[in-house]
Design a protein around this motif. Structure first.
Motif, PDB file in Angstrom:
ATOM      1  N   ALA A 288     -52.244 -18.248  53.068  1.00 41.02           N
ATOM      2  CA  ALA A 288     -52.717 -16.856  53.128  1.00 41.02           C
ATOM      3  C   ALA A 288     -52.599 -16.180  51.767  1.00 41.02           C
ATOM      4  CB  ALA A 288     -51.913 -16.089  54.182  1.00 41.02           C
ATOM      5  N   GLY A 289     -51.501 -16.419  51.067  1.00 37.53           N
ATOM      6  CA  GLY A 289     -51.311 -15.797  49.763  1.00 37.53           C
ATOM      7  C   GLY A 289     -52.341 -16.241  48.748  1.00 37.53           C
ATOM      8  N   TYR A 290     -52.581 -17.536  48.671  1.00 36.14           N
ATOM      9  CA  TYR A 290     -53.551 -18.034  47.689  1.00 36.14           C
ATOM     10  C   TYR A 290     -54.981 -17.656  48.063  1.00 36.14           C
ATOM     11  CZ  TYR A 290     -50.183 -20.516  44.860  1.00 36.14           C
ATOM     12  OH  TYR A 290     -49.148 -20.806  43.991  1.00 36.14           O
ATOM     13  N   ALA A 291     -55.296 -17.625  49.355  1.00 35.89           N
ATOM     14  CA  ALA A 291     -56.631 -17.191  49.770  1.00 35.89           C
ATOM     15  C   ALA A 291     -56.871 -15.739  49.364  1.00 35.89           C
ATOM     16  CB  ALA A 291     -56.791 -17.369  51.280  1.00 35.89           C
ATOM     17  N   ALA A 292     -55.874 -14.875  49.596  1.00 34.11           N
ATOM     18  CA  ALA A 292     -56.007 -13.465  49.217  1.00 34.11           C
ATOM     19  C   ALA A 292     -56.132 -13.311  47.707  1.00 34.11           C
ATOM     20  CB  ALA A 292     -54.813 -12.672  49.735  1.00 34.11           C
ATOM     21  N   TYR A 293     -55.384 -14.118  46.956  1.00 32.77           N
ATOM     22  CA  TYR A 293     -55.422 -14.040  45.487  1.00 32.77           C
ATOM     23  C   TYR A 293     -56.796 -14.418  44.947  1.00 32.77           C
ATOM     24  CZ  TYR A 293     -54.199 -15.350  40.659  1.00 32.77           C
ATOM     25  OH  TYR A 293     -54.151 -15.485  39.293  1.00 32.77           O
ATOM     26  N   LEU A 294     -57.366 -15.507  45.449  1.00 30.00           N
ATOM     27  CA  LEU A 294     -58.679 -15.929  44.964  1.00 30.00           C
ATOM     28  C   LEU A 294     -59.775 -14.966  45.415  1.00 30.00           C
ATOM     29  CD1 LEU A 294     -58.421 -19.801  45.404  1.00 30.00           C
ATOM     30  CD2 LEU A 294     -58.101 -18.432  43.342  1.00 30.00           C
ATOM     31  N   LEU A 295     -59.653 -14.439  46.629  1.00 31.56           N
ATOM     32  CA  LEU A 295     -60.615 -13.427  47.076  1.00 31.56           C
ATOM     33  C   LEU A 295     -60.555 -12.203  46.167  1.00 31.56           C
ATOM     34  CD1 LEU A 295     -60.224 -13.581  50.960  1.00 31.56           C
ATOM     35  CD2 LEU A 295     -62.233 -14.250  49.620  1.00 31.56           C
ATOM     36  N   LEU A 296     -59.355 -11.854  45.739  1.00 32.88           N
ATOM     37  CA  LEU A 296     -59.204 -10.706  44.850  1.00 32.88           C
ATOM     38  C   LEU A 296     -59.967 -10.910  43.547  1.00 32.88           C
ATOM     39  CD1 LEU A 296     -57.911  -8.027  44.002  1.00 32.88           C
ATOM     40  CD2 LEU A 296     -55.882  -9.312  43.296  1.00 32.88           C
TER      41      LEU A 296
ATOM     42  N   LEU B  69     -47.664 -13.306  43.432  1.00 30.57           N
ATOM     43  CA  LEU B  69     -48.041 -14.592  44.018  1.00 30.57           C
ATOM     44  C   LEU B  69     -47.093 -15.694  43.568  1.00 30.57           C
ATOM     45  CD1 LEU B  69     -50.142 -16.210  45.684  1.00 30.57           C
ATOM     46  CD2 LEU B  69     -51.285 -16.682  43.517  1.00 30.57           C
ATOM     47  N   ARG B  70     -46.736 -15.719  42.292  1.00 32.73           N
ATOM     48  CA  ARG B  70     -45.832 -16.753  41.797  1.00 32.73           C
ATOM     49  C   ARG B  70     -44.465 -16.657  42.454  1.00 32.73           C
ATOM     50  NH1 ARG B  70     -47.033 -17.192  35.247  1.00 32.73           N
ATOM     51  NH2 ARG B  70     -49.172 -17.978  35.468  1.00 32.73           N
ATOM     52  N   SER B  71     -43.967 -15.459  42.618  1.00 29.95           N
ATOM     53  CA  SER B  71     -42.678 -15.282  43.283  1.00 29.95           C
ATOM     54  C   SER B  71     -42.741 -15.786  44.713  1.00 29.95           C
ATOM     55  CB  SER B  71     -42.297 -13.796  43.254  1.00 29.95           C
ATOM     56  OG  SER B  71     -41.126 -13.566  43.998  1.00 29.95           O
ATOM     57  N   MET B  72     -43.811 -15.435  45.422  1.00 32.77           N
ATOM     58  CA  MET B  72     -43.978 -15.870  46.806  1.00 32.77           C
ATOM     59  C   MET B  72     -44.145 -17.383  46.886  1.00 32.77           C
ATOM     60  SD  MET B  72     -47.218 -14.923  49.216  1.00 32.77           S
ATOM     61  CE  MET B  72     -47.580 -15.833  50.720  1.00 32.77           C
ATOM     62  N   SER B  73     -44.947 -17.946  45.991  1.00 33.52           N
ATOM     63  CA  SER B  73     -45.260 -19.368  46.020  1.00 33.52           C
ATOM     64  C   SER B  73     -44.013 -20.216  45.798  1.00 33.52           C
ATOM     65  CB  SER B  73     -46.318 -19.681  44.961  1.00 33.52           C
ATOM     66  OG  SER B  73     -46.626 -21.048  44.927  1.00 33.52           O
ATOM     67  N   ALA B  74     -43.248 -19.901  44.748  1.00 35.19           N
ATOM     68  CA  ALA B  74     -42.048 -20.685  44.457  1.00 35.19           C
ATOM     69  C   ALA B  74     -40.986 -20.495  45.533  1.00 35.19           C
ATOM     70  CB  ALA B  74     -41.495 -20.289  43.089  1.00 35.19           C
ATOM     71  N   ALA B  75     -40.898 -19.286  46.094  1.00 32.07           N
ATOM     72  CA  ALA B  75     -39.898 -19.043  47.145  1.00 32.07           C
ATOM     73  C   ALA B  75     -40.207 -19.857  48.394  1.00 32.07           C
ATOM     74  CB  ALA B  75     -39.846 -17.554  47.470  1.00 32.07           C
ATOM     75  N   LEU B  76     -41.479 -19.882  48.811  1.00 33.49           N
ATOM     76  CA  LEU B  76     -41.838 -20.632  50.019  1.00 33.49           C
ATOM     77  C   LEU B  76     -41.741 -22.140  49.788  1.00 33.49           C
ATOM     78  CD1 LEU B  76     -44.854 -18.473  51.210  1.00 33.49           C
ATOM     79  CD2 LEU B  76     -42.638 -18.690  52.332  1.00 33.49           C
ATOM     80  N   ALA B  77     -41.974 -22.585  48.548  1.00 38.93           N
ATOM     81  CA  ALA B  77     -41.813 -24.004  48.227  1.00 38.93           C
ATOM     82  C   ALA B  77     -40.354 -24.377  47.987  1.00 38.93           C
ATOM     83  CB  ALA B  77     -42.641 -24.353  46.990  1.00 38.93           C
ATOM     84  N   ASP B  78     -39.463 -23.364  48.006  1.00 43.19           N
ATOM     85  CA  ASP B  78     -38.023 -23.567  47.790  1.00 43.19           C
ATOM     86  C   ASP B  78     -37.741 -24.117  46.395  1.00 43.19           C
ATOM     87  OD1 ASP B  78     -35.464 -23.167  48.847  1.00 43.19           O
ATOM     88  OD2 ASP B  78     -35.224 -25.286  49.304  1.00 43.19           O
TER      89      ASP B  78
END
Length: 477
Positions: free
Chosen positions: A219-227, A371-380
């Motif tokens: 969802a995060g990456y889809a929203a980012y690219l749509l932006l 997005l980077r904060s969210m991405s790295a956090a979810l990937a642990d």
């Protein structure tokens, strides 16, 4: 009127797709990005798998060496030490985050707290420092640039060629034109992200426990690219010439994706300075010297400790204690030093958190940071995951060393202490390190919701600006 509007939007979107399909440059660029994304997925999966296999093998080797120790004095085991390795989650392939730079190995020993060592960046070539080919890197950095090149002329080129005026004159509303272009390029953005999103879906299918984290990532990456697609169409709608739109969009991409994400962390570090490792150790040594020295029998603190031990057991001499006083002293010294180690670690974490809050504020204006904060956090693979490893390692180190110190106190006689040995079965029976699981619910609350909120806010603002641009377009026909 609504059906007519959506029919116009559909026709505009179809026309834009046909135009992109006829463009050899657009097709080649899209195909190149798809290949690059697929390559990033497979390379990252292979690298994450090999790293995890290597760490498991090294952990097994360290455990085997620990178990192979002969019968010996427990304090010798304290100084023999042990290694623990941080495992990778299955989603780490998508975004390695800070993991390659923070170190993955802790050496645990008595009276000392070691930092994590043997980072991938420190053991690899300098090429690693220029960025790794991961799905996150491709979608964060390269995909937006391609989307800008594909959409910069969506409306500006038609304005230059006169087609825009002709379409408006034939009854196609400005809103339908802008909405059709947004739909066409938004769909393209999702298609370009499809390989990476499918990889996330495959991981979630194989490991259902990661399904929620994978869904949030998608969802995060889809929203980012749509932006980025919406930004490109908006700028194209406002620019008089296509080349002006291209220059503005490339400059915006360079500023928002390349420059600011590298400058802002340095600014945060300058605003909230942190002491170096040497400075922190100097503070710890000064605090320990102030508390007391367990090796000095005349030290005021440990003299008081000895008196309290004698009083507790109702004896007048340490030789009469039912336990080994030397083991008790070492145990107490370890408790004091570990408290200082933990306090120092927490102070450093607090400073890093303060730096992180500066970046969280900046993320309101630079969405890629969110997005980077969210991405790295979810990937642990973010800073919090590294801190969790350090805290878990320190907790295990303390419990391990104190268990050995307790063996010293209870299984070794005070007289002729150093000459004695106890069975190796005692330390072989001690528990092994278990890495704590990532707190997914807290991660979603702290990172995913704020990041998606920022991206949604930007999307809403761009949509409002696009509606205004559509009305402006009709007035300037």
């Amino acid at each position: 009127m609504t059906a007519r509007f959506f029919a116009s939007v559909w026709r505009v979107a179809l026309g834009e797709w046909r135009a992109m399909r006829r463009s050899k440059v657009a097709l080649a660029a899209a195909a190149l990005l798809l290949v690059l994304t697929l390559a990033a997925v497979f390379v990252s999966l292979e690298r994450a798998h090999s790293v995890e296999i290597q760490r498991q093998r090294l952990q097994q080797s360290a455990d085997a060496q620990w178990n192979s120790q002969p019968d010996r004095h427990p304090h010798r085991v304290v100084h023999y030490g042990h290694y623990v390795f941080r495992p990778l989650t299955a989603l780490a392939f998508f975004d390695f985050g800070v993991a390659p730079f923070t170190g993955s190995t802790l050496y645990l020993e008595g009276h000392r707290q070691n930092s994590a060592n043997f980072s991938d960046a420190g053991q690899s070539s300098l090429l690693l420092r220029f960025g790794q080919l991961t799905p996150a890197f491709v979608l964060q950095v390269l995909a937006p640039l391609l989307l800008l090149f594909l959409a910069f002329g969506a409306l500006a080129r038609e304005r230059e060629g006169g087609q825009l005026r002709l379409m408006l004159a034939h009854g196609v509303s400005g809103a339908a034109l802008v909405a059709g272009k947004l739909a066409a390029h938004g769909t393209l953005a999702l298609l370009l992200a499809a390989p990476a999103l499918l990889a996330l879906g495959s991981i979630a299918a194989l490991q259902p426990g990661l399904g929620v984290a994978a869904a949030w990532l998608a969802a995060g990456y889809a929203a980012y690219l749509l932006l980025w697609s919406c930004i490109a169409v908006l700028v194209s709608a406002l620019a008089r010439r296509a080349r002006d739109a291209l220059l503005l969009l490339v400059g915006l991409w360079a500023l928002a994706v390349i420059l600011l994400p590298r400058v802002l962390p340095d600014m945060a570090a300058g605003m909230v300075p942190r002491p170096t490792r040497i400075e922190m150790e100097a503070v710890i040594h000064a605090e320990l010297a102030r508390i007391g020295d367990s090796h000095n029998p005349d030290d005021p603190y440990f003299k008081s400790f000895r008196d309290s031990v004698l009083k507790r057991y109702g004896v007048s001499k340490v030789e009469d204690l039912p336990v080994n006083y030397k083991g008790l002293v070492i145990e107490e010294g370890e408790r004091l030093t570990s408290e200082q180690f933990l306090a120092s670690m927490q102070r450093d974490f607090a400073l890093q958190s303060a730096q992180g809050r500066v970046l969280q504020t900046a993320a309101l204006a630079v969405p890629v940071l969110a997005l980077r904060s969210m991405s790295a956090a979810l990937a642990d693979t973010d800073r919090a995951a590294h801190e969790r490893f350090l805290l878990a390692g320190e907790d295990y180190r303390y419990r391990l060393i104190q268990a050995l110190n307790r063996l010293h106190a209870e299984k070794v006689k005070y007289h002729d202490d150093r000459a004695q040995r106890i069975s190796a079965d005692y330390w072989r029976a001690l528990p092994r390190y278990q890495h704590p699981q990532s707190p997914l619910e807290a991660t979603v609350t702290r990172h995913a919701w704020p990041a998606l909120g920022i991206l949604a806010g930007w999307l809403a603002a761009i949509m409002l600006a696009a509606a205004w641009a559509a009305r402006r377009m009709e007035r300037n026909i």
